[in-house]
Write a protein that holds these residues in place. Sequence first.
Motif, PDB file in Angstrom:
ATOM      1  N   ILE A 122       0.849  -1.191   0.000  1.00  0.00           N
ATOM      2  CA  ILE A 122       0.000   0.000   0.000  1.00  0.00           C
ATOM      3  C   ILE A 122       0.888   1.245   0.000  1.00  0.00           C
ATOM      4  O   ILE A 122       1.612   1.507   0.954  1.00  0.00           O
ATOM      5  N   SER A 123       0.833   1.998  -1.081  1.00  0.00           N
ATOM      6  CA  SER A 123       1.585   3.248  -1.159  1.00  0.00           C
ATOM      7  C   SER A 123       0.682   4.421  -1.519  1.00  0.00           C
ATOM      8  O   SER A 123       1.110   5.574  -1.471  1.00  0.00           O
ATOM      9  N   SER A 124      -0.571   4.118  -1.875  1.00  0.00           N
ATOM     10  CA  SER A 124      -1.538   5.162  -2.221  1.00  0.00           C
ATOM     11  C   SER A 124      -2.928   4.684  -1.808  1.00  0.00           C
ATOM     12  O   SER A 124      -3.140   3.481  -1.575  1.00  0.00           O
ATOM     13  N   PRO A 125      -3.911   5.576  -1.701  1.00  0.00           N
ATOM     14  CA  PRO A 125      -5.259   5.165  -1.319  1.00  0.00           C
ATOM     15  C   PRO A 125      -5.843   4.056  -2.189  1.00  0.00           C
ATOM     16  O   PRO A 125      -6.537   3.168  -1.695  1.00  0.00           O
ATOM     17  N   ALA A 126      -5.537   4.077  -3.483  1.00  0.00           N
ATOM     18  CA  ALA A 126      -6.072   3.056  -4.389  1.00  0.00           C
ATOM     19  C   ALA A 126      -5.605   1.659  -4.006  1.00  0.00           C
ATOM     20  O   ALA A 126      -6.295   0.659  -4.258  1.00  0.00           O
ATOM     21  N   ASP A 127      -4.438   1.575  -3.368  1.00  0.00           N
ATOM     22  CA  ASP A 127      -3.874   0.279  -2.984  1.00  0.00           C
ATOM     23  C   ASP A 127      -4.596  -0.368  -1.802  1.00  0.00           C
ATOM     24  O   ASP A 127      -4.315  -1.516  -1.455  1.00  0.00           O
ATOM     25  N   PHE A 152     -11.736   8.670  -1.097  1.00  0.00           N
ATOM     26  CA  PHE A 152     -10.840   7.939  -1.997  1.00  0.00           C
ATOM     27  C   PHE A 152     -11.588   7.244  -3.133  1.00  0.00           C
ATOM     28  O   PHE A 152     -10.973   6.628  -4.003  1.00  0.00           O
ATOM     29  N   LEU A 198      -0.602   6.932   6.064  1.00  0.00           N
ATOM     30  CA  LEU A 198      -1.244   7.209   4.777  1.00  0.00           C
ATOM     31  C   LEU A 198      -2.037   8.506   4.843  1.00  0.00           C
ATOM     32  O   LEU A 198      -2.023   9.307   3.897  1.00  0.00           O
ATOM     33  N   ILE A 199      -2.728   8.725   5.969  1.00  0.00           N
ATOM     34  CA  ILE A 199      -3.490   9.959   6.170  1.00  0.00           C
ATOM     35  C   ILE A 199      -3.797  10.098   7.662  1.00  0.00           C
ATOM     36  O   ILE A 199      -3.874   9.087   8.376  1.00  0.00           O
TER      37      ILE A 199
END
Length: 339
Positions: A122-127, A152, A198-199
């Motif tokens: 996981i490196s972005s919200p889509a992941d 997201f 991530l956030i």
Amino acid sequence: MNKLLKNKLATTAAVLSTLLCSTNVLAAKEVTIGYQGMFNPMKYAIDQKMVEEKTGYEIKWRKFDSGARAITAMAAGAVDMTVAGSSPIASAASNGVDMELVWVMENIADAEALVVKNGSGISSPADLKGKRIAVPFVSTTHFHMLFALEQFGLGEKDVKLINMQPNAIMAAWQRGDIDGAFIWDPALGSIKQDGSVLITSKQLSAWGKPTFDGLISSKTFASENSAFVTEFISVIADVDAQYRDNKETFSPTDPMAVSVAKLAGGEAEGVVEAMSLYEFLDVDTQLSCQWLGCGVEGGATQALQATSEFLLKEKKISALQPDYSVFVNPSYAEALQAQ
């Protein structure tokens, strides 16, 4: 000894006896107060028995792993006052629990975050799609997790949300059972060591859905013990001010850091960073329109309303209240301000 003197002595003895009995009754008056593991100055007040000293009440402190459990205890009459997050407070209000918000413990800001495990992919919200994310249900992080997914462009069916309490999250993280978690300290600090943020709730709050931790009271208890409630929040206000005044030099050896680590769990070294992530509000800020003030237009009322609307959409509650301002009572903070 003449008869007049004997009568005076007898009267004096009776008055002293009555005063002593009254003092004993006051000292013996009990209140049960719930708290959670957030890193805040209130833990110092609990550890040093400042509230007992200030009020003369005998206090039974109960620690809860989540706001949902604290609210359940209040609904059952097992606690008179408790700390909980804005999401479980909103849920309680929507379900008609006899309670009111009397003090904002802290603006959560960066103190709650979605952390993803190193090596999870996981490196972005889509992941996040298809990943296992732990969160205590009906908590502020649960509310923000659902809001984050909405922002997201993901749904609950896209992510495997798992209901876990903080201690269980740390254990599951170590076992590799989960890919991420949205949580607070001390679990947050622990999983950050092998993960990345991530956030945070600060960003999600800026997007229009603020969260906070609040002190709530049974309405019946507060109305019958108004002086106690004001004195209690005055103690919190004092230790908050002590922290704010010494924030730049706050260290793991500070007695407050030691007390916070003792009651919340974790190490004193982690307390310094964790507490810096919160915003602890003074009484004037508490009573501003951003928080407890301004009735239906106030920030706390609006946050409870918005959170409840979101919980209803997610089918976590069955209905909304017509007016959430009745669950916010600034009168005790006003009494403190007037002192």
